[in-house]
Design a protein around this motif. Structure first.
Motif, mmCIF file in Angstrom:
data_model
loop_
_atom_site.group_PDB
_atom_site.id
_atom_site.type_symbol
_atom_site.label_atom_id
_atom_site.label_comp_id
_atom_site.label_asym_id
_atom_site.label_seq_id
_atom_site.Cartn_x
_atom_site.Cartn_y
_atom_site.Cartn_z
ATOM 1 N N PRO A 182 40.633 42.311 42.916
ATOM 2 C CA PRO A 182 39.560 41.741 43.745
ATOM 3 C C PRO A 182 38.368 41.248 42.906
ATOM 4 C CG PRO A 182 39.444 44.118 43.802
ATOM 5 C CD PRO A 182 40.642 43.769 42.954
ATOM 6 N N VAL A 183 38.620 40.288 42.046
ATOM 7 C CA VAL A 183 37.578 39.748 41.169
ATOM 8 C C VAL A 183 37.109 38.412 41.750
ATOM 9 C CG1 VAL A 183 37.040 38.949 38.833
ATOM 10 C CG2 VAL A 183 38.674 40.825 39.171
ATOM 11 N N ALA A 184 35.796 38.282 41.936
ATOM 12 C CA ALA A 184 35.247 37.023 42.434
ATOM 13 C C ALA A 184 35.360 35.957 41.345
ATOM 14 C CB ALA A 184 33.788 37.216 42.831
ATOM 15 N N ASP A 185 35.690 34.744 41.744
ATOM 16 C CA ASP A 185 35.844 33.654 40.769
ATOM 17 C C ASP A 185 34.598 33.479 39.911
ATOM 18 O OD1 ASP A 185 38.454 33.083 41.493
ATOM 19 O OD2 ASP A 185 37.870 31.529 42.946
ATOM 20 N N GLU A 186 33.431 33.626 40.522
ATOM 21 C CA GLU A 186 32.195 33.427 39.764
ATOM 22 C C GLU A 186 31.920 34.545 38.756
ATOM 23 O OE1 GLU A 186 32.407 33.564 43.097
ATOM 24 O OE2 GLU A 186 31.071 35.100 43.870
ATOM 25 N N ASP A 187 32.594 35.676 38.877
ATOM 26 C CA ASP A 187 32.424 36.789 37.941
ATOM 27 C C ASP A 187 33.342 36.685 36.714
ATOM 28 O OD1 ASP A 187 30.546 37.869 39.637
ATOM 29 O OD2 ASP A 187 31.927 39.336 40.527
ATOM 30 N N ILE A 188 34.368 35.879 36.806
ATOM 31 C CA ILE A 188 35.359 35.809 35.725
ATOM 32 C C ILE A 188 34.734 35.389 34.394
ATOM 33 C CG2 ILE A 188 37.433 34.592 34.921
ATOM 34 C CD1 ILE A 188 38.483 34.769 37.810
ATOM 35 N N PRO A 189 33.915 34.330 34.323
ATOM 36 C CA PRO A 189 33.345 33.954 33.010
ATOM 37 C C PRO A 189 32.519 35.071 32.369
ATOM 38 C CG PRO A 189 33.056 32.179 34.595
ATOM 39 C CD PRO A 189 33.549 33.365 35.358
ATOM 40 N N GLU A 190 31.777 35.827 33.152
ATOM 41 C CA GLU A 190 30.961 36.906 32.585
ATOM 42 C C GLU A 190 31.841 38.061 32.089
ATOM 43 O OE1 GLU A 190 27.154 37.797 34.701
ATOM 44 O OE2 GLU A 190 28.019 36.406 36.178
ATOM 45 N N ILE A 191 32.889 38.361 32.827
ATOM 46 C CA ILE A 191 33.814 39.418 32.389
ATOM 47 C C ILE A 191 34.509 38.989 31.104
ATOM 48 C CG2 ILE A 191 35.939 40.663 32.967
ATOM 49 C CD1 ILE A 191 35.041 40.531 35.927
ATOM 50 N N VAL A 192 34.965 37.748 31.062
ATOM 51 C CA VAL A 192 35.639 37.228 29.870
ATOM 52 C C VAL A 192 34.687 37.260 28.677
ATOM 53 C CG1 VAL A 192 36.614 35.133 28.836
ATOM 54 C CG2 VAL A 192 37.301 35.839 31.147
ATOM 55 N N ASP A 193 33.447 36.865 28.892
ATOM 56 C CA ASP A 193 32.451 36.870 27.815
ATOM 57 C C ASP A 193 32.276 38.281 27.251
ATOM 58 O OD1 ASP A 193 30.494 35.227 26.332
ATOM 59 O OD2 ASP A 193 29.049 36.621 27.234
ATOM 60 N N TYR A 194 32.172 39.249 28.126
ATOM 61 C CA TYR A 194 32.051 40.645 27.685
ATOM 62 C C TYR A 194 33.301 41.078 26.910
ATOM 63 C CZ TYR A 194 32.605 45.694 27.955
ATOM 64 O OH TYR A 194 32.864 47.009 27.647
ATOM 65 N N LEU A 195 34.466 40.775 27.431
ATOM 66 C CA LEU A 195 35.708 41.234 26.800
ATOM 67 C C LEU A 195 35.918 40.608 25.423
ATOM 68 C CD1 LEU A 195 38.046 41.222 29.924
ATOM 69 C CD2 LEU A 195 37.088 43.223 28.757
ATOM 70 N N VAL A 196 35.687 39.320 25.312
ATOM 71 C CA VAL A 196 35.925 38.660 24.025
ATOM 72 C C VAL A 196 34.885 39.068 22.991
ATOM 73 C CG1 VAL A 196 34.643 36.507 24.455
ATOM 74 C CG2 VAL A 196 36.642 36.503 22.944
ATOM 75 N N LYS A 197 33.646 39.323 23.420
ATOM 76 C CA LYS A 197 32.599 39.718 22.473
ATOM 77 C C LYS A 197 32.653 41.202 22.131
ATOM 78 C CE LYS A 197 29.332 36.047 23.566
ATOM 79 N NZ LYS A 197 28.067 35.686 24.230
ATOM 80 N N THR A 198 33.297 41.981 22.965
ATOM 81 C CA THR A 198 33.356 43.422 22.743
ATOM 82 C C THR A 198 34.698 43.877 22.182
ATOM 83 O OG1 THR A 198 31.851 43.656 24.614
ATOM 84 C CG2 THR A 198 32.923 45.660 23.833
ATOM 85 N N TYR A 199 35.788 43.233 22.622
ATOM 86 C CA TYR A 199 37.126 43.664 22.201
ATOM 87 C C TYR A 199 37.941 42.562 21.523
ATOM 88 C CZ TYR A 199 36.221 47.619 25.277
ATOM 89 O OH TYR A 199 35.673 48.730 25.857
#
Length: 125
Positions: A89-106
């Motif tokens: 249940p991920v909102a489309d508008e939240d995907i870029p922020e989640i991706v940004d966190y994941l790529v910069k953190t992991y």
């Protein structure tokens, strides 16, 4: 003959009930350790969103086991797969922020600070 079957059936039920009672009386209570896997802390807004959305379906360990060289496109495809294929249940508008966190953190864009497990990640958005 019917009576015999009936007696055998009753005896079997009695043995089964007795066994289950003995098992229930001797059941162990097992206390599991708390889940210690958490996402690396970050000031990035995707950190909060990952906690809210990703942990609904899987542990933080799933992310930690992804290749650290994974580029932004990999994380984008992974988050979109979670939504479209697995129904996260991920909102489309939240995907870029989640991706940004994941790529910069992991992933491939992580800093030395982010590589240190459990250390808060301080990055500008």
């Amino acid at each position: 003959m019917k009576i015999l079957k009936s007696k055998k059936l009753r005896a079997s039920v009695l043995v089964l009930a007795t066994s289950l009672s003995a098992f229930a009386a001797n059941a162990l209570e097992i206390a599991l350790p708390p889940d210690t896997a958490t996402y690396k802390q970050s000031d990035l807004s995707g950190y909060r969103l990952a906690q809210q959305n990703c942990l609904i379906c899987h542990s933080a360990q799933y992310v930690a086991y992804q290749p650290p060289s994974s580029p932004r496109g990999y994380w984008d495809a992974t988050v979109k797969k979670m939504k479209k294929v697995f129904g996260a249940p991920v909102a489309d508008e939240d995907i870029p922020e989640i991706v940004d966190y994941l790529v910069k953190t992991y992933g491939a864009e992580q800093t030395q600070t982010a590589r240190t497990s459990g250390t808060p990640v301080r990055q500008a958005n």
